[in-house]
Design a protein around this motif. Structure first.
Motif, PDB file in Angstrom:
ATOM      1  N   GLN A  47       0.845  -1.186   0.000  1.00  0.00           N
ATOM      2  CA  GLN A  47       0.000   0.000   0.000  1.00  0.00           C
ATOM      3  C   GLN A  47       0.887   1.244   0.000  1.00  0.00           C
ATOM      4  OE1 GLN A  47      -3.707   0.363   0.800  1.00  0.00           O
ATOM      5  NE2 GLN A  47      -3.813  -1.696  -0.039  1.00  0.00           N
ATOM      6  N   ILE A 111      -3.912  10.792  -8.644  1.00  0.00           N
ATOM      7  CA  ILE A 111      -4.238  10.414  -7.269  1.00  0.00           C
ATOM      8  C   ILE A 111      -4.070  11.639  -6.378  1.00  0.00           C
ATOM      9  CG2 ILE A 111      -3.696   8.896  -5.339  1.00  0.00           C
ATOM     10  CD1 ILE A 111      -4.774   7.437  -7.817  1.00  0.00           C
ATOM     11  N   ASN A 138      -6.199   8.369   0.342  1.00  0.00           N
ATOM     12  CA  ASN A 138      -6.546   6.966   0.565  1.00  0.00           C
ATOM     13  C   ASN A 138      -5.373   6.121   0.082  1.00  0.00           C
ATOM     14  OD1 ASN A 138      -9.501   7.196   1.363  1.00  0.00           O
ATOM     15  ND2 ASN A 138      -9.542   8.197  -0.639  1.00  0.00           N
ATOM     16  N   ARG A 140      -3.122   3.320  -1.536  1.00  0.00           N
ATOM     17  CA  ARG A 140      -3.445   2.560  -2.744  1.00  0.00           C
ATOM     18  C   ARG A 140      -2.546   1.341  -2.877  1.00  0.00           C
ATOM     19  NH1 ARG A 140      -6.927   5.197  -6.390  1.00  0.00           N
ATOM     20  NH2 ARG A 140      -7.829   6.981  -5.271  1.00  0.00           N
ATOM     21  N   GLU A 141      -3.162   0.234  -3.263  1.00  0.00           N
ATOM     22  CA  GLU A 141      -2.427  -0.970  -3.603  1.00  0.00           C
ATOM     23  C   GLU A 141      -1.668  -0.726  -4.907  1.00  0.00           C
ATOM     24  OE1 GLU A 141      -0.663  -4.323  -4.183  1.00  0.00           O
ATOM     25  OE2 GLU A 141      -1.890  -4.131  -2.364  1.00  0.00           O
TER      26      GLU A 141
END
Length: 222
Positions: A47, A111, A138, A140-141
């Motif tokens: 992540q 992003i 948030n 992110r993978e």
């Protein structure tokens, strides 16, 4: 005259000399030249959680900012505590419409990043270095995805160059980061020449023009 006052007078005198001898870039576009780079903070499960950003101002701009704030380096070439506090307050006070220098995308999709935190400033070889953190709104993978950061400022007021090799912090197994240098074609060389003719009060008419001249950092995790 106190030692501090003497140092400030010397800094002001040196600044005046620099201004008198400054090359045309002092009144051309871009106006401020910054080296630095971007590091990646990766949490559990691949992540991506944040970017650590570094700006290193050139020696001329460093001298200008110190003199304008009424500070000078200490006798050992460092920054006094008061100078660090004042510079962090000044450099950390971003206008609401300023997006910074690190523009993140994953698989080509922009992003969003939170406002910068964790500002720190020091003096390295006569150049002011600013570091700060940009968290992802948030996490992110990123496994098997293309992560890219454009290192630029949208209006090209600042000219950013990646000089620091990108580092990966945290769960970095099977991850690799590399710098993709800006390599101008003929059209961009002509555009750069046109932008160079703009004075300090003018803004390029091309939206997000800084992106055209950006170094980029690419992260890939297998």
């Amino acid at each position: 005259m106190t030692g501090a006052a003497h140092r400030i007078r010397l800094a002001a005198a040196a600044l005046a000399a620099c201004l008198a001898a400054a090359p045309p870039r002092a009144v051309a576009h871009p106006h401020i030249f910054v080296d630095g780079g971007v590091d990646f903070v990766i949490g559990d499960g691949s992540q991506l959680t944040a970017l650590e950003v570094t700006w290193i101002f050139d020696a001329f701009e460093t001298l200008y900012m110190l003199a304008a704030a009424g500070h000078a380096p200490t006798t050992v070439g460092a920054l006094a505590d008061a100078a660090q506090r004042d510079l962090i307050q000044e450099l950390g006070d971003w206008p609401e419409d300023f997006a910074g220098s690190a523009h993140l995308s994953i698989d080509g999709q922009p992003i969003s990043l939170d406002r910068p935190t964790g500002f720190a400033v020091d003096l390295i070889d006569g150049r002011l270095r600013l570091t700060f953190l940009r968290r992802l709104a948030n996490p992110r993978e990123i496994k098997a995805r293309r992560v890219e950061v454009g290192f630029y400022e949208a209006t090209y007021f600042y000219a950013f160059t990646v000089t620091n090799p990108p580092r990966i912090r945290g769960s970095s197994d099977h991850c690799m980061a590399e710098v993709k240098r800006f390599n101008p074609d003929t059209g961009l060389v002509v555009l750069q020449s046109t932008l160079f003719d703009l004075d300090r009060e003018e803004t390029p008419e091309i939206a997000n023009v800084g992106a055209l001249f950006a170094d980029r950092v690419v992260l890939q995790c297998g």
